[in-house]
Design a protein around this motif. Structure first.
Motif, short mmCIF file in Angstrom:
data_model
loop_
_atom_site.label_atom_id
_atom_site.label_comp_id
_atom_site.label_asym_id
_atom_site.label_seq_id
_atom_site.Cartn_x
_atom_site.Cartn_y
_atom_site.Cartn_z
N SER A 59 0.34 -4.04 -62.15
CA SER A 59 0.47 -3.33 -60.92
C SER A 59 1.57 -2.34 -60.99
CB SER A 59 0.66 -4.26 -59.74
OG SER A 59 1.79 -5.08 -59.95
N ALA A 60 2.78 -2.71 -60.50
CA ALA A 60 3.93 -1.82 -60.48
C ALA A 60 5.14 -2.59 -60.91
CB ALA A 60 4.13 -1.27 -59.08
N ARG A 93 -5.45 5.53 -60.53
CA ARG A 93 -4.48 4.50 -60.16
C ARG A 93 -3.06 4.89 -60.58
NH1 ARG A 93 -4.35 -1.92 -61.73
NH2 ARG A 93 -2.13 -2.05 -61.36
N ALA A 100 0.21 5.21 -58.13
CA ALA A 100 1.45 4.48 -58.44
C ALA A 100 2.63 5.45 -58.52
CB ALA A 100 1.30 3.72 -59.75
N ASN A 157 -2.43 -0.78 -68.26
CA ASN A 157 -3.49 -0.68 -67.26
C ASN A 157 -4.83 -0.30 -67.87
OD1 ASN A 157 -2.02 -1.41 -64.96
ND2 ASN A 157 -1.22 0.65 -64.69
N SER A 190 -1.39 -1.13 -56.67
CA SER A 190 -0.10 -0.53 -57.01
C SER A 190 0.83 -0.46 -55.81
CB SER A 190 -0.30 0.87 -57.61
OG SER A 190 -0.96 0.80 -58.85
#
Length: 306
Positions: free
Chosen positions: A5-6, A70, A74, A108, A240
Motif C-alpha cells: 500500500s503506502a 495506483r 499514492a 506493487n 493507498s
C-alpha cells in the motif's frame, strides 16, 4: 504498512503524554484502543478490496496499467501529506529515496501481476512472507525458529507441484515479498536521514514519474474505457490513500505490537475478499497453508517480550 500500500508512518512527534495526575475529562484509553483496532480492520479491508477492484480492470489495462494509476494516486496523497523539500536533499539522502521508489513500484507491479495469475489470497500471502522474514531473521529464540519452520511448511504446501500450479505467478508473489522486505529496510534508512515522511513522499513521487511513460504508452496504444480507469482509481484510493491515512491514526492509538499482530489478518482478509468479490475459492489445503503462515507471525509476536 499493508500489502503493497503506502509507507507505514512513524508515530507523530508531539503526541500528548499523560501526566501522573488524573484527568477526569480525558478519553478512555480502552476506547482509543478499540477505535484503533476498528481502524486497522477497516484499513486492511480497504486495502484488499481495492486490490480486488483493481483486478477488474486487468482485461483492459493489465496489471501494469492498474499499478501505474495506483502509483499516481499514492504520489498525490503522500506528496500532499509529506510536502517534501526535495531541493534541500543531499546526495546521501537521495540514493535511498531513489532505491525506495524503485522498490515501491516493483513491489506493487509484482504483486498485481501475481494477483492476475494466482489470485488475491495466495498472492498477498506470499507477499506477506517479506515482513515475516524481517521479523524472524534477527531472532535467536527457539519459538521464532519454530515459527519460521511453520511458515516454510506453509510455503512448500502452497507451491507443491500440481498440473495447475502457476510457478511464474508464485515467483511474482515471492518477488513481491522480497521487495516488501527491502521496502521496510529502505524505509528505516530514509526515516533516519530525512525527517518526518518527506522521504517516503519523495519516493512515491519519483515512482509515479517512473510510471508516467507507461501511462502515456497505454493510453496511446490502447485507449482505456471509463470503467477500467474508474476501477484503477478506486484501487488507488482504497489501497493507498485510505490505508496510509488510517495508519496515521492507528499508530497513535495502539501499541506497535498490536499493530504488527493485526498485520497477520491481511492474508485472511485477502482470501475472503477474493472469494466474495472475485469468486476465487481456495481449497482446504491452500487455506490450511495460509492459516499456517498467519499463525507463525501471530505466534512470534504474541510470545515476544518486547
Amino acid at each position: 504498512m499493508h500489502a503493497a500500500s503506502a509507507p507505514t508512518p512513524a508515530p507523530a512527534q508531539g503526541t500528548v503524554v499523560a501526566s501522573s495526575a488524573p484527568d477526569l475529562g480525558a478519553p478512555d484509553p480502552g476506547g482509543k484502543r478499540l477505535a484503533g483496532v476498528v481502524t486497522m480492520f477497516g484499513s486492511g479491508l480497504s486495502n484488499q478490496t481495492g486490490a480486488a477492484i483493481g483486478s477488474l480492470a486487468f482485461p483492459v489495462l493489465g496489471p501494469l496499467g492498474v499499478v501505474a494509476v495506483r502509483q499516481y494516486v499514492a504520489a498525490i496523497v503522500l506528496l500532499a501529506v509529506g510536502r517534501p523539500r526535495m531541493r534541500t536533499f543531499t546526495k546521501r539522502q537521495w540514493w535511498p529515496v531513489l532505491l525506495l521508489a524503485l522498490v515501491f513500484g516493483t513491489m506493487n507491479l509484482s504483486l498485481y501481476s501475481a494477483i492476475d495469475r494466482i489470485g488475491l489470497g495466495l498472492a498477498v500471502t506470499l507477499e506477506f512472507l517479506g515482513p515475516l522474514s524481517i521479523a524472524l531473521a534477527g531472532s535467536r529464540r527457539r519459538t521464532d525458529a519454530c515459527c519460521a519452520l511453520i511458515a516454510a511448511a506453509g510455503v512448500v504446501t502452497l507451491m507443491r507441484p500440481q498440473p495447475s500450479t502457476d510457478y511464474l505467478g508464485m515467483g511474482l508473489g515471492l518477488l513481491a515479498a522480497v521487495c516488501w522486505a527491502s521496502y521496510i529496510l529502505l524505509n528505516r534508512t530514509v526515516g533516519r536521514r530525512i525527517p518526518g515522511v518527506q522521504g517516503s513522499a519523495a519516493a512515491a513521487g519519483v515512482s509515479a514519474l517512473m510510471f508516467l511513460p507507461v501511462g502515456i504508452v497505454l493510453v496511446v496504444a490502447r485507449p482505456p474505457t471509463a470503467g477500467s480507469v474508474a476501477y484503477a482509481l478506486v484501487a488507488g484510493v482504497l489501497s493507498s490513500a485510505v490505508p496510509y491515512l488510517a495508519d496515521l491514526v492507528t499508530l497513535r492509538r495502539v501499541p506497535a505490537r498490536v499493530f504488527g499482530l493485526f498485520m497477520s489478518v491481511n492474508p485472511v482478509l485477502a482470501a475472503v475478499v477474493g472469494w466474495i468479490v472475485l469468486g476465487q475459492d481456495l481449497g482446504w489445503i491452500e487455506s490450511a497453508a495460509v492459516a499456517a503462515i498467519v499463525a507463525a507471525n501471530a505466534l512470534s509476536i504474541l510470545t515476544s517480550r518486547t
